[in-house]
Enzyme design. Structure first.
Site, PDB file in Angstrom:
ATOM      1  N   GLU B  61       0.835  -1.203   0.000  1.00  0.00           N
ATOM      2  CA  GLU B  61       0.000   0.000   0.000  1.00  0.00           C
ATOM      3  C   GLU B  61       0.868   1.250   0.000  1.00  0.00           C
ATOM      4  O   GLU B  61       0.531   2.262  -0.604  1.00  0.00           O
ATOM      5  CB  GLU B  61      -0.934   0.009   1.214  1.00  0.00           C
ATOM      6  CG  GLU B  61      -2.101  -0.948   1.124  1.00  0.00           C
ATOM      7  CD  GLU B  61      -1.717  -2.402   1.367  1.00  0.00           C
ATOM      8  OE1 GLU B  61      -0.555  -2.666   1.765  1.00  0.00           O
ATOM      9  OE2 GLU B  61      -2.556  -3.287   1.153  1.00  0.00           O
ATOM     10  N   HIS B 131     -10.488  -4.700  10.171  1.00  0.00           N
ATOM     11  CA  HIS B 131     -11.252  -4.624   8.926  1.00  0.00           C
ATOM     12  C   HIS B 131     -12.465  -3.727   9.128  1.00  0.00           C
ATOM     13  O   HIS B 131     -13.475  -3.905   8.475  1.00  0.00           O
ATOM     14  CB  HIS B 131     -11.793  -5.999   8.526  1.00  0.00           C
ATOM     15  CG  HIS B 131     -10.816  -6.886   7.857  1.00  0.00           C
ATOM     16  ND1 HIS B 131      -9.865  -7.587   8.529  1.00  0.00           N
ATOM     17  CD2 HIS B 131     -10.642  -7.204   6.546  1.00  0.00           C
ATOM     18  CE1 HIS B 131      -9.160  -8.315   7.685  1.00  0.00           C
ATOM     19  NE2 HIS B 131      -9.600  -8.091   6.484  1.00  0.00           N
TER      20      HIS B 131
END
Lengths: 375, 347
Positions: B61, B131
């Site tokens: 990322e 998450h």
């Protein structure tokens, strides 16, 4: 992918070089680069003095590593972007960035293109192909990859160059950027200035490997280790990498072995962690000394020319300092500009509040003066 | 053209329309071109625009974010997609040390940074602490970032197009439960960044909501209406820049306000907004501003714990009752929305 058989060093101790490498640099270019290194070193010296006198907040010298940065820039086209680490003022000098703009950035005055918002040495000179410098090291490495990807998509023909130190090779960004560059086969060159130290941390504490260039194999690109104190060897390697990138064959990793002759920055004192003996040993093979041997060997240089150049450089720097110190700081209400392309209500409100405060201060001052005049 | 489409299709349509209009737009990120296409929100793009403009990358990322910045510097307009906002945290050095600062640090020399970072937020089914974040307050905390949270298909479409066209970096946060929401989308209807939206009019209390909380607020408003309470719902839509004027106007009229932010309230966007409302509506307020948000704990996994962690329509009704000085209404027979019915597993 074939690894080229390029020599680690080209310059001999006496300044000579094998005849076949002489044409790497013609006399005029060689003299120009040598003169630029001489200037860079003089500039470093004077900026250190200025900082010690309290006239400059911060500075970082590139003394000892000038051939790497100037030689690498010499091998590129003027519009090839260079993603600087922070010790590469030579790249700016070779591209003829207006010296007054460099000085204004260091001072942070009203003529500073960064408007007094970046640390000295953390340059941005967009027009000359220097997007920005980031203090967290390694941040620039993925930028170079992304830029190179875009350059290929847009068919601009540009090649990107990104600098880093050997300490930065321990950062995650080194791995991820080189992995990306390898996978996307982008026209990008990663150039490690292995100068032995990351502030005070010696190279031996960064890696157990003998070579950082060897890591290139893990990213599917060639890796070259060259003598960074040997301008000719550096130019030879860079030219090979640039031609490869320009031909669409992908990225290259170059590790230039050199030595940081000065401190990390004006906030550092290397005598606390390395011996004078070590520094003296490296001084003997300093890149400028070796280049001077070479230009003398070619019969292009003598003591008189050297003295003339030093005097010329001192005059240039003196005038620069005088010029940059006469400008005021940036206007205070510029604090609120450039956060976004257009200032939003929140920013305008802050600015108005500040201007109201200034007006109140002015009124109070006028009142006090009137009081004093009466009394 | 007007169509009734799902939120996910509104997003993919916005991407397709911008990519058609501007060849410098490209979309990338993990899973962007895979078989699931980020909950369907990048569906059709690979087929239409090819792997040069729609692709995934090696897994980092950080490098993706840095590469997006590099590409933007060279003149492209990247849209980077994160399947969870939690993973965008791996790119935070690039977002916070570079992207948000760069225009300012360079004195405006780098005047255009057209980078959109799309990230999925919200509940799944037992998704735990890594998450499930939202982080709009954290992103908006940093000067130089725009933060957008659509809650309807029309806003998803129009705000994503506006974000891609914007020359500032934009963080675009999408709640995953919203992907199923169907609504009319007019592709000629533009929504500029930085405007709140009054989604429901009422005179008794203002519910200022972000993202999924708008859906919960509609349910809460229906329940409150049964006992004669008219709730006004203001969808913030743009966390930064913030349209405080629209919010303050509503609260000045109703005199009561709940800030329902889909995030932690402590040190969060709800705290900021509550402070601004107190400052701007002090005289008109009949009660202190109430905040509704996540429990200030990491998000748990097990369903009963998870249900307690997240605010719902019920939480909003109870908060409104406290503000209005009403007794608690009986909600024991009431059905509340649960995504569990849609869960077909695996995660």
């Amino acid at each position: 992918m074939s690894e080229p058989n390029l020599p680690f060093s080209i310059l001999n101790e006496d300044g000579s070089c094998p005849e076949r490498y002489r044409a790497l640099l013609n006399d005029a270019d060689l003299l120009a680069i040598h003169d630029m290194i001489l200037f860079s070193r003089h500039f470093d010296r004077r900026m250190m003095m200025l900082q010690r006198q309290g006239r400059l907040g911060f500075y970082m010298t590139s003394t000892g590593e000038e051939s790497t940065m100037i030689g690498a820039t010499f091998c590129l086209k003027p519009d090839d972007p260079i993603f600087l680490s922070y010790r590469e003022i030579g790249c700016l000098l070779w591209r003829k960035v207006d010296l007054r703009l460099i000085m204004n950035q260091l001072i942070g005055n009203s003529r500073d293109l960064c408007k007094g918002r970046q640390m000295p040495i953390h340059f941005c000179f967009r027009e000359w192909g220097f997007p920005s410098v980031s203090s967290p090291v390694g941040t620039q490495l993925p930028h170079a990859c992304g830029y190179a990807y875009a350059a290929r998509e847009l068919a601009t023909g540009q090649v990107c160059l990104a600098f880093l130190g050997e300490g930065t090779a321990s950062e995650g960004d080194f791995h991820t950027a080189l992995n990306f560059a390898g996978v996307f086969r982008v026209p990008c060159i990663y150039l490690i200035r292995n100068n032995g130290y990351a502030i005070s941390t010696p190279e031996a504490a960064q890696t157990a490997a003998k070579s950082l260039a060897a890591r290139a194999a893990g990213y599917g690109m060639p890796g070259l280790q060259v003598d960074g104190n040997d301008l000719l060897a550096l130019v030879n390697a860079m030219r090979w990498a640039v031609a490869r990138a320009r031909d669409g064959e992908g990225p290259t990793l170059i590790e230039a072995m050199t030595y940081r002759m000065g401190a990390h920055s004006t906030a550092d004192d290397p005598s606390a962690y390395r011996s004078e003996e070590e520094t003296a040993r490296w001084a003997k093979v300093d890149n400028l000394a070796r280049l001077e041997h070479h230009v003398r060997w070619r019969g292009l240089y003598d003591e008189a020319r050297k003295q003339e150049a030093l005097a010329r450089h001192e005059e240039t720097v003196r005038a620069l300092i005088a010029d940059s110190e006469c400008w005021p700081p940036p206007p205070l209400d510029s604090l609120f500009e450039d956060v976004f392309e257009h200032a939003n209500a929140h920013l305008l409100e802050q600015r108005e509040e500040y201007l109201r405060f200034l007006a109140w201060k002015a009124r109070r001052r006028a009142g006090e003066m009137a009081e004093a005049a009466r009394g | 053209m007007k169509r009734n489409i799902q939120f996910r299709e509104a997003l993919s349509s916005a991407l397709a329309d911008e990519m058609t209009a501007d060849p410098s737009v490209f979309v990338f990120g993990l899973d962007v071109p895979d078989h699931k296409r980020i909950f369907g929100s990048t569906a059709g793009l690979l087929e239409k625009f090819g792997p040069e403009r729609v692709f995934d990358t090696p897994l980092s990322e950080d490098a993706m974010t840095g590469a997006a910045l590099g590409a933007a510097l060279a003149g492209l307009r990247p849209v980077h997609v994160h399947i969870r906002v939690d993973f965008a945290l791996l790119g935070m050095n690039q977002i916070i040390n570079m992207i948000s600062n760069l225009r300012y640090m360079t004195g405006g020399q780098i005047g255009k940074l057209p980078i959109v970072i799309r990230a999925v937020i919200g509940r799944g089914w037992g998704q735990s602490a890594q998450h499930s974040k939202s982080l709009q307050g954290m992103f908006a905390h940093f000067p130089g970032l725009k933060v957008v949270m659509p809650s309807s298909p029309q806003d998803a479409y129009s705000l994503l197009r506006a974000s891609i066209r914007d020359d500032n970096p934009v963080i675009f946060l999408e709640h995953r439960w919203l992907y199923d929401v169907v609504g009319e989308v007019d592709d000629a209807h533009a929504v500029p960044l930085g405007l709140a939206n009054v989604r429901r009019h009422g005179k008794d209390i203002t519910l200022v909501c972000t993202s999924w909380m708008n859906v919960e607020a509609h349910k809460a408003a229906d329940l409150l209406a049964r006992r004669g309470v008219e709730a006004e719902i203001v969808d913030v839509r743009s966390i930064a820049p913030l349209d405080a004027a629209t919010i303050l106007k509503s609260v000045r009229r109703t005199g009561r306000c709940i800030v329902a932010d889909y995030d932690w309230s402590f040190c969060g966007f709800a705290a900021e907004l509550a402070a601004q409302i107190h400052h701007g509506c002090f005289k008109e307020l009949k009660a202190p501003v109430e905040r509704v948000g996540f429990a200030h704990t990491p998000c748990p996994t097990t369903r009963p714990l998870e249900n307690l962690f997240y605010p719902s329509a019920k939480t909003l009704v109870r908060a409104a009752e406290r503000l209005l000085g009403l007794d608690e209404m009986d909600l024991s027979q009431e059905k509340f929305y649960t995504y569990e019915v849609n869960f077909k597993g695996p995660f």
